[in-house]
Write an enzyme that holds these catalytic residues in place. Structure first.
Site, PDB file in Angstrom:
ATOM      1  N   GLU A 118       0.675  -1.227  -0.148  1.00 31.72           N
ATOM      2  CA  GLU A 118       0.376  -0.045   0.201  1.00 31.72           C
ATOM      3  C   GLU A 118       0.392   1.457   0.293  1.00 31.72           C
ATOM      4  OE1 GLU A 118      -3.786  -0.149   2.695  1.00 31.72           O
ATOM      5  OE2 GLU A 118      -4.380  -1.953   1.786  1.00 31.72           O
ATOM      6  N   HIS A 232      -9.543  10.075   2.566  1.00 30.08           N
ATOM      7  CA  HIS A 232      -9.494   8.431   2.029  1.00 30.08           C
ATOM      8  C   HIS A 232      -9.595   9.425   0.465  1.00 30.08           C
ATOM      9  CE1 HIS A 232      -9.676   4.580  -0.148  1.00 30.08           C
ATOM     10  NE2 HIS A 232      -8.710   4.144   1.156  1.00 30.08           N
ATOM     11  N   ARG A 274      -1.317   9.170   1.559  1.00 30.49           N
ATOM     12  CA  ARG A 274      -2.828   9.554   0.919  1.00 30.49           C
ATOM     13  C   ARG A 274      -3.504  11.174   1.087  1.00 30.49           C
ATOM     14  NH1 ARG A 274      -6.165   5.381   5.060  1.00 30.49           N
ATOM     15  NH2 ARG A 274      -5.908   3.040   3.586  1.00 30.49           N
ATOM     16  N   HIS A 335     -11.982  10.365   6.379  1.00 27.53           N
ATOM     17  CA  HIS A 335     -11.632   8.601   6.715  1.00 27.53           C
ATOM     18  C   HIS A 335     -11.030   8.570   8.507  1.00 27.53           C
ATOM     19  CE1 HIS A 335     -10.818   4.878   5.714  1.00 27.53           C
ATOM     20  NE2 HIS A 335      -9.665   4.547   5.910  1.00 27.53           N
ATOM     21  N   ARG A 370      -1.310   9.399   8.736  1.00 26.33           N
ATOM     22  CA  ARG A 370      -1.388   8.402   8.878  1.00 26.33           C
ATOM     23  C   ARG A 370      -0.561   7.495   8.101  1.00 26.33           C
ATOM     24  NH1 ARG A 370      -4.668   3.265   8.510  1.00 26.33           N
ATOM     25  NH2 ARG A 370      -6.149   5.223   7.564  1.00 26.33           N
TER      26      ARG A 370
END
Length: 548
Positions: A118, A232, A274, A335, A370
């Site tokens: 990811e 997100h 992100r 998110h 994060r």
């Protein structure tokens, strides 16, 4: 034997409850059914350095870089060092991670586990369960362990305020269909999840209204980092999360004309952090009059999509799109909250007897942004440690306030950053902000929906000082018009104040009037309620949440 009260039933709360129950009497109260929180909605996996070509040091470096200079290196080291052991403990509790192709049962060795990549991870270290249902698989296993033990689980019950005696937490007021009662406790662990319902567009479940953060703030606990909200990048235009793991498998983002645009923005393209991907999508949508961008996963094929992402596959197909042959429209949505009640890695807040775990707490692990799939890992690591820490709740001190400093006392020479914007080896100073009491209401009634709409405009992906200041002024004279607004209104005030105070762009916090990162603001700003001696002035009203 002490009595431990756990408020909330996500992964962090259930892990803490299971650990505490080895020696103590434990009660869980939760607003809905035991498995209704954000954990069950987590499609992505859990990151941990369990494979031979990975290491805790490499995982820590990735985490610190993603955190944009604000991650606490000590907390990150604990997370990444203890994480692999906690993953194996989850297996012992009945969690079955997905096997690698060709693996032979019983899949009890890491070499048998599938691994995914990811965004911002330097190696493939993401473990999944149930394809794209990792959170649900973990939550189901933990809930089963709770039900099999001697833990009392009270569903459709909600803590509406904390009881404070001589400066320490001694229990909570709980409302349920049976009525209102004071529940005494030797320690309280808040695990109510995040606050995504503050925003019009969110991946969070209806229970994520920030109640735990407000319970802690009302009782006088320090809160931190509320300006950092992760959006997100890929949520279906009609609602429903499309996990980052889909992009990890090779899916790309296209504009309305079918052109791939992320390559022009970041060399990591769709696997950039992100915040970068989400802002790029938002800007592209503005260029095309608000139309969603397109997520193209057609190269993966129908069988891979159905087998690897069964939940998302069903979700997408329910919208009438065959994503094996056509790209699917997606937009960003709120998110994950990096901020919350300030804690250490044991979940201790600044009030004796009060712990906060999971998304309710702010350990400093995530910094300003994060790292993907670190949230489930933090939940199990901190939940585990908190469950152990309450063994001595009466003698373990609260997180010490002397660690806080005035902003003017922080030397710029202490907080210089590397060229990458990350500081990998020095602690992040904590500085105290002076703020008005977020629980003091005005005269103009505001509904939860009105708060959500304005928060999306003023506190969303791209922020401006003028709009945030206007929002803060409006909130100052507002009062809650409905039950949900009782939590969202003070939460919006705290978030707006934190975002206005940070006059730079860093991680998930981006301001068009201060678009650069300021090395002198490599600090974590914290706030404590001025009227902390009167926690009864705020209560979370449960009437809309509790069935008749």
């Amino acid at each position: 034997m002490a009595h431990i009260l756990v408020i909330g039933s996500g992964m962090a709360g259930l892990v803490a409850a299971l650990r505490a129950a080895r020696r103590h009497d434990v009660t869980i109260v939760t607003k809905d059914v035991l498995t209704a929180g954000s954990t069950s909605w987590a499609q992505g996996g859990i990151a941990a350095a369990v494979f031979p070509d990975d290491s805790a040091e490499l995982h820590a470096r990735d985490t610190l870089l993603a955190g944009a200079g604000l991650s606490d290196p000590v907390a990150v080291d604990i997370l990444c060092t203890e994480g692999p052991g906690r993953v194996h403990d989850l297996v012992g509790l009945g969690v079955a991670f997905d096997p690698a192709p060709g693996a032979v049962a019983p899949f009890d060795d890491v070499s048998d586990w599938a691994r995914g990549l990811e965004a911002a991870h330097s190696v493939a270290r993401i473990l999944h369960a149930g394809g794209d249902a990792t959170g649900r698989v973990i939550e189901t296993a933990l809930a089963a362990a709770v039900r099999e033990g001697r833990i009392r689980a009270r569903e459709f019950a909600r803590a509406t305020s904390l009881n404070v005696r001589d400066g320490a937490i001694v229990g909570a007021v709980v409302e349920s269909p049976a009525g209102v009662e004071h529940v005494d406790a030797d320690a309280v662990i808040i695990a109510t999840g995040g606050n995504g319902r503050l925003y019009r567009h969110t991946t969070n479940p209806p229970v994520s209204t920030g109640d735990g953060v407000l319970l802690a703030y009302a009782a006088g606990a320090v809160v931190a980092d509320l300006e950092f909200v992760q959006f997100h990048p890929t949520v279906l235009a009609g609602g429903g999360l499309v996990s980052e793991a889909v992009r990890g498998e090779g899916a790309t983002l296209l504009d309305a004309d079918g052109r791939r645009f992320m390559l022009e923005i970041d060399p990591r393209a769709e696997l950039a952090p992100r915040d970068i991907v989400a802002r790029a999508i938002a800007r592209q949508m503005r260029l095309q009059d608000g139309q969603p961008v397109l997520l193209d996963a057609t190269m993966l094929g129908a069988s891979v999509l159905a087998e690897r992402f069964p939940t998302i596959d069903a979700l997408v197909r329910a919208t009438g799109v065959d994503w094996s042959t056509s790209p699917v429209p997606v937009t960003p949505a709120a998110h994950y909250a990096m901020g919350g009640a300030l804690t250490d890695m044991d979940g201790r807040t600044t009030i004796p007897g009060l712990f906060a775990v999971g998304e309710t707490g702010s350990t400093g692990v995530h910094g300003a942004n994060r790292l993907a799939s670190n949230s489930l890992l933090e939940a199990v690591v901190v939940g585990w440690r908190a469950g152990d820490a309450v063994d001595a709740a009466g003698s373990v001190p609260a997180l010490p306030l002397p660690a806080l400093r005035d902003a003017s006392a922080v030397s710029t020479s202490t907080i210089q950053e590397s060229a990458s914007g990350a500081q990998l080896d020095t602690p992040v100073p904590l500085v105290r902000e002076i703020a008005a009491d977020a629980l003091a209401d005005g005269t103009v009634a505001w509904s939860a929906d009105r708060i959500r709409d304005r928060a999306w405009q003023a506190l969303g992906l791209e922020r401006t000082g003028d709009e945030m200041a206007d929002f803060a002024r409006e909130l100052a004279d507002a009062r809650p018009a409905d039950d949900e607004a009782r939590s969202l209104l003070p939460l919006a005030r705290l978030t707006a104040a934190a975002a206005l105070a940070r006059t730079e762009s860093r991680g998930a916090h981006w301001r068009d009037d201060f678009p650069e990162t300021d090395p002198e603001q490599r600090v974590r700003r914290v706030v404590v309620r001025p009227a902390s001696e009167s926690p009864e002035l705020w209560r979370s009203d449960a009437r809309a949440e509790v069935p008749a």
